[in-house]
Design a protein around this motif. Structure first.
Motif, PDB file in Angstrom:
ATOM      1  N   ASP A   1      -6.095   5.511   6.849  1.00 57.49           N
ATOM      2  CA  ASP A   1      -7.537   5.300   6.757  1.00 57.49           C
ATOM      3  C   ASP A   1      -8.224   4.886   8.009  1.00 57.49           C
TER       4      ASP A   1
ATOM      5  N   ASP B   1      -3.957  -2.977   2.165  1.00 54.95           N
ATOM      6  CA  ASP B   1      -4.110  -1.620   3.016  1.00 54.95           C
ATOM      7  C   ASP B   1      -3.254  -1.829   4.269  1.00 54.95           C
TER       8      ASP B   1
ATOM      9  N   VAL C   1      -3.006   4.946   3.328  1.00 53.15           N
ATOM     10  CA  VAL C   1      -3.484   3.693   3.857  1.00 53.15           C
ATOM     11  C   VAL C   1      -3.281   3.719   5.406  1.00 53.15           C
TER      12      VAL C   1
ATOM     13  N   ARG D   1      -1.809   0.509  10.325  1.00 53.39           N
ATOM     14  CA  ARG D   1      -2.500   2.073  10.841  1.00 53.39           C
ATOM     15  C   ARG D   1      -1.577   2.888  11.749  1.00 53.39           C
TER      16      ARG D   1
ATOM     17  N   GLY E   1       0.811  -1.063  -0.018  1.00 59.02           N
ATOM     18  CA  GLY E   1      -0.176  -0.101   0.086  1.00 59.02           C
ATOM     19  C   GLY E   1       0.717   1.413  -0.207  1.00 59.02           C
TER      20      GLY E   1
END
Length: 341
Positions: A176, A193, A173, A316, A169
């Motif tokens: 996100d 992702d 991402v 993340r 990714g």
């Protein structure tokens, strides 16, 4: 419909931010030709989309309201700032009427949703500042009491991620708001992702912010494949690891080089242990709050991974703290109250 509202004081602006879900603010000067070039477009859109107590279009004369302009770091006019639920969400600078029209047109659907009582969360304003994409607001860990998720203050289009594997990714991402696909159960055919390092386990991520922040906590989510995943028959060196050692640098004007990041003294260096990762693959990392009080950019350096492999993985990132403009506006309210004392 009502037109734009001219801000008369810092407290006036604070009240409007608190009383409307969406605020579109035009910072301008009466003597500025570029400001005049977009004035008609702004007035047309304010007349069409203003909704009492829901959507407000406001005009802020930077000569008359210098404290407000300074609080939001407005250094040129015209500048347009979009606020959602009182928080700075986007910024557009310049006098290109077509660009402004495009941005406001893309907001129109959000305005209509707000007016109909829907959630009104837009997929993005289209200005290109790159606030994180929206979706189900997944959280990898609980927020510390008294603080909020300020990840949307990251200028995503100006972020830079070094040593990233181009087949996985992009940097976007990481911010996100949707639940990582690795937690959905089963293998996904969607685009990957998450991000992985490329030639070794190190990553360097530069994140500039739309406004100065107080940072309290860093949340990192990393979900490497389990031992049962044999996709592509990866050998041990190719299986990505969670980060173990990270270094944080604040208020840098641009990204660092790897040699520079190795040698520089970090604002904070962190060792993440196996016990720090929760069931959703998220480490909740408290920051030395006194060192993260007025932060305009953050560099995250993944020094090594938690194991012997040659790749690290990030799914993340979340920044938890306070947006700087909220703090400044509290001060401005006092300034605005002084003449009446």
């Amino acid at each position: 419909m009502a037109g734009s509202i001219k801000i008369s004081s810092p407290s006036h602006f604070t009240e409007l931010l608190a009383g409307s879900k969406l605020v579109i603010a035009q910072f301008y000067s009466e003597n500025s030709v570029p400001s005049q070039q977009v004035a008609d477009v702004f007035e047309q859109m304010s007349g069409a989309f203003s909704r009492p107590k829901l959507v407000a279009f406001v005009k802020i004369d930077t000569e008359q309201q210098k404290d407000v302009a300074q609080a939001y770091r407005v250094t040129s006019v015209p500048t347009f700032i979009i606020f959602r639920n009182g928080k700075l969400a986007d910024r557009v600078q310049g006098s290109d009427p077509q660009k402004l029209q495009s941005v406001l047109n893309k907001l129109s659907e959000e305005v209509e949703n707000i007016s109909k009582g829907k959630s009104g969360e837009a997929s993005g304003s289209g200005s290109g500042s790159g606030s994180a994409s929206t979706g189900p607001n997944w959280k990898g860990a609980a927020l510390p009491r008294g603080y909020t998720d300020v990840t949307d203050q990251i200028e995503v289009r100006h972020c830079e991620l070094l040593n990233v594997d181009p087949d996985v990714g992009s940097v976007r991402v990481l911010f996100d708001t949707a639940k990582p696909s690795a937690l959905s159960g089963g293998k996904s055919t969607a685009a990957k992702d998450w991000v992985e390092s490329d030639t070794d386990e190190q990553l360097l991520l530069f994140m500039p912010f739309q406004s100065a922040l107080k940072l309290h906590t860093l949340q990192i989510t990393s979900i490497p494949p389990s031992g049962d995943d044999d996709e592509d028959d990866e050998d041990e060196d190719d299986v990505p690891l969670r980060p173990r050692t990270i270094k944080l640098f604040t208020n840098k004007p641009h990204n660092l080089g790897f040699d520079e990041a190795e040698d520089l003294s970090a604002t904070q260096e962190i060792e993440i242990s196996e016990d720090d990762w929760n069931a959703d693959g998220t480490a909740n990392i408290p920051l030395r709050f006194v060192k993260f009080q007025n932060i305009t950019s953050l560099v995250l350096f993944v020094v090594d991974g938690d194991g012997d492999g040659e790749k690290t993985r990030l799914d993340r990132l979340r920044l938890i703290g306070e947006a700087g403009e909220k703090r400044e506006m509290g001060k401005l309210e006092k300034i605005g109250d002084e003449p009446g004392e």
